[in-house]
Design a protein around this motif. Structure first.
Motif, PDB file in Angstrom:
ATOM      1  N   TYR A 155      17.946  -4.629   1.171  1.00 12.54           N
ATOM      2  CA  TYR A 155      16.644  -5.264   0.989  1.00 12.54           C
ATOM      3  C   TYR A 155      16.536  -6.389   2.018  1.00 12.54           C
ATOM      4  N   ILE A 156      15.461  -6.362   2.788  1.00 13.58           N
ATOM      5  CA  ILE A 156      15.242  -7.298   3.889  1.00 13.58           C
ATOM      6  C   ILE A 156      14.001  -8.106   3.554  1.00 13.58           C
ATOM      7  N   HIS A 157      14.128  -9.427   3.540  1.00 13.72           N
ATOM      8  CA  HIS A 157      13.049 -10.273   3.035  1.00 13.72           C
ATOM      9  C   HIS A 157      12.986 -11.580   3.821  1.00 13.72           C
ATOM     10  N   PRO A 158      11.853 -12.267   3.803  1.00  7.89           N
ATOM     11  CA  PRO A 158      11.768 -13.540   4.515  1.00  7.89           C
ATOM     12  C   PRO A 158      12.777 -14.559   3.972  1.00  7.89           C
ATOM     13  N   ARG A 159      13.390 -15.298   4.873  1.00  2.10           N
ATOM     14  CA  ARG A 159      14.318 -16.353   4.444  1.00  2.10           C
ATOM     15  C   ARG A 159      13.585 -17.471   3.715  1.00  2.10           C
ATOM     16  N   GLU A 160      12.354 -17.728   4.130  1.00  5.72           N
ATOM     17  CA  GLU A 160      11.557 -18.778   3.523  1.00  5.72           C
ATOM     18  C   GLU A 160      10.200 -18.202   3.133  1.00  5.72           C
ATOM     19  N   GLY A 161       9.705 -18.631   1.980  1.00  2.65           N
ATOM     20  CA  GLY A 161       8.407 -18.142   1.529  1.00  2.65           C
ATOM     21  C   GLY A 161       8.509 -16.836   0.775  1.00  2.65           C
ATOM     22  N   ASP A 162       7.380 -16.430   0.220  1.00  4.63           N
ATOM     23  CA  ASP A 162       7.343 -15.268  -0.660  1.00  4.63           C
ATOM     24  C   ASP A 162       6.749 -14.032  -0.019  1.00  4.63           C
ATOM     25  N   LEU A 163       6.308 -14.134   1.241  1.00  6.87           N
ATOM     26  CA  LEU A 163       5.503 -13.045   1.768  1.00  6.87           C
ATOM     27  C   LEU A 163       5.663 -12.895   3.271  1.00  6.87           C
ATOM     28  N   ALA A 164       5.644 -11.653   3.726  1.00  5.11           N
ATOM     29  CA  ALA A 164       5.509 -11.311   5.140  1.00  5.11           C
ATOM     30  C   ALA A 164       4.226 -10.506   5.296  1.00  5.11           C
ATOM     31  N   ALA A 165       3.598 -10.631   6.449  1.00  2.16           N
ATOM     32  CA  ALA A 165       2.379  -9.867   6.735  1.00  2.16           C
ATOM     33  C   ALA A 165       2.697  -8.886   7.851  1.00  2.16           C
ATOM     34  N   PHE A 166       2.796  -7.605   7.510  1.00  2.00           N
ATOM     35  CA  PHE A 166       3.093  -6.575   8.495  1.00  2.00           C
ATOM     36  C   PHE A 166       1.813  -6.181   9.225  1.00  2.00           C
ATOM     37  N   ALA A 167       1.949  -5.904  10.506  1.00  2.32           N
ATOM     38  CA  ALA A 167       0.822  -5.388  11.281  1.00  2.32           C
ATOM     39  C   ALA A 167       0.543  -3.951  10.856  1.00  2.32           C
ATOM     40  N   GLY A 168      -0.726  -3.664  10.628  1.00  2.93           N
ATOM     41  CA  GLY A 168      -1.113  -2.313  10.247  1.00  2.93           C
ATOM     42  C   GLY A 168      -2.376  -1.874  10.968  1.00  2.93           C
ATOM     43  N   ILE A 169      -2.630  -0.590  10.899  1.00  2.88           N
ATOM     44  CA  ILE A 169      -3.892  -0.014  11.357  1.00  2.88           C
ATOM     45  C   ILE A 169      -4.453   0.826  10.224  1.00  2.88           C
ATOM     46  N   TRP A 170      -5.779   0.970  10.196  1.00  3.19           N
ATOM     47  CA  TRP A 170      -6.369   1.720   9.090  1.00  3.19           C
ATOM     48  C   TRP A 170      -7.521   2.594   9.574  1.00  3.19           C
ATOM     49  N   GLN A 171      -7.865   3.545   8.728  1.00  5.98           N
ATOM     50  CA  GLN A 171      -8.943   4.474   9.076  1.00  5.98           C
ATOM     51  C   GLN A 171      -9.443   5.168   7.824  1.00  5.98           C
ATOM     52  N   ASP A 172     -10.757   5.342   7.740  1.00  9.46           N
ATOM     53  CA  ASP A 172     -11.343   6.168   6.687  1.00  9.46           C
ATOM     54  C   ASP A 172     -11.287   7.629   7.117  1.00  9.46           C
ATOM     55  N   TRP A 173     -10.809   8.468   6.219  1.00  6.61           N
ATOM     56  CA  TRP A 173     -10.747   9.910   6.463  1.00  6.61           C
ATOM     57  C   TRP A 173     -11.694  10.586   5.470  1.00  6.61           C
ATOM     58  N   THR A 174     -12.461  11.547   5.948  1.00  3.64           N
ATOM     59  CA  THR A 174     -13.435  12.233   5.103  1.00  3.64           C
ATOM     60  C   THR A 174     -13.095  13.711   4.997  1.00  3.64           C
ATOM     61  N   SER A 175     -13.036  14.197   3.795  1.00  2.00           N
ATOM     62  CA  SER A 175     -12.729  15.604   3.558  1.00  2.00           C
ATOM     63  C   SER A 175     -13.945  16.469   3.825  1.00  2.00           C
ATOM     64  N   ALA A 176     -13.732  17.771   3.836  1.00  2.00           N
ATOM     65  CA  ALA A 176     -14.842  18.708   4.048  1.00  2.00           C
ATOM     66  C   ALA A 176     -15.872  18.610   2.924  1.00  2.00           C
ATOM     67  N   GLU A 177     -15.438  18.149   1.761  1.00  2.00           N
ATOM     68  CA  GLU A 177     -16.354  18.000   0.623  1.00  2.00           C
ATOM     69  C   GLU A 177     -17.109  16.678   0.654  1.00  2.00           C
ATOM     70  N   GLY A 178     -16.775  15.819   1.638  1.00  2.00           N
ATOM     71  CA  GLY A 178     -17.463  14.543   1.761  1.00  2.00           C
ATOM     72  C   GLY A 178     -16.784  13.381   1.069  1.00  2.00           C
ATOM     73  N   ASP A 179     -15.594  13.600   0.510  1.00  2.00           N
ATOM     74  CA  ASP A 179     -14.853  12.510  -0.130  1.00  2.00           C
ATOM     75  C   ASP A 179     -14.150  11.675   0.932  1.00  2.00           C
TER      76      ASP A 179
END
Length: 222
Positions: free
Chosen positions: A118-142
């Motif tokens: 388990y790998i965690h910040p030495r100080e503080g309760d939280l790390a913010a990881f860099a991410g990317i996101w995208q909406d994906w739409t199914s053939a049914e429109g969901d």
């Protein structure tokens, strides 16, 4: 890579920390064993307003015909994220922060047994990881909102455990990664300082994606 992580900070605390408006469908917390395809918390910035949203961990390119149409894309390599057809548009225009209390990686002993850390910040309760996101739409429109964690080469401190690590964005750079502070986010895609994280062995129970409970992150001496 990053294949499992934990998040124990209450959503209300993250709303205050990131200055984000919360969605109504946020995943239940705490969660000590967040796995691929789970819903995760993510901070998005749209039109200058931050949102704490729920995204599926497992990025879906627009050409997938179903969520299982191709490889499960939970990570995007910092070295190629701006070039890969699956990721490049999101890397330019849809970056997010993925909060984590810590993450898991594995080594092997002489018998080939998987030994979790388990790998965690030495100080503080939280790390913010860099991410990317995208909406994906199914053939049914969901529509399904999906994300991947950006990873980079491990720093010297974590290299003996695994050769990759999540890109971790420091608080002063959150706005830059989210696109609120102009250009230059690419310079953030580097290994974290060697002293940012601490690591300890944890119970092999976490090898199962069904394992739950706070004991999963406790030091394990066996």
């Amino acid at each position: 890579m990053c294949g499992r992580f934990a998040l124990t900070l209450p959503a209300e605390a993250m709303v205050q920390l990131f200055g984000a408006a919360p969605a109504n469908d946020l995943p239940v917390l705490p969660n000590w064993n967040i796995c691929p395809t789970n819903a995760v918390h993510a901070v998005l910035s749209e039109a200058g307003t931050r949102h704490l949203a729920s995204l599926r961990w497992g990025f879906l390119p627009v050409w997938y015909t179903s969520p299982s149409d191709g490889p499960l894309l939970i990570n995007a390599r910092a070295e190629t994220v701006a070039e890969k057809p699956a990721f490049r548009q999101a890397a330019r225009a849809r970056r997010c922060l993925i909060p984590a209390s810590g993450f898991y990686e594995w080594t092997k002993d002489g018998a080939g047994n998987r030994l979790p850390w388990y790998i965690h910040p030495r100080e503080g309760d939280l790390a913010a990881f860099a991410g990317i996101w995208q909406d994906w739409t199914s053939a049914e429109g969901d529509t399904l909102s999906t994300c991947a964690i950006v990873t980079t080469q491990a720093n010297e401190a974590l290299g003996p455990i695994h050769h990759r690590m999540p890109v971790t964005v420091a608080a002063p750079d959150w706005g830059l990664w989210l696109g609120e502070a102009g250009h230059g986010a690419a310079r953030l895609m580097r290994p974290a300082p060697d002293d940012l994280f601490a690591a300890h062995r944890v119970d092999p129970r976490v090898n199962s994606n069904r394992a739950e409970g706070p004991e999963l992150i406790e030091p394990f001496g066996g």
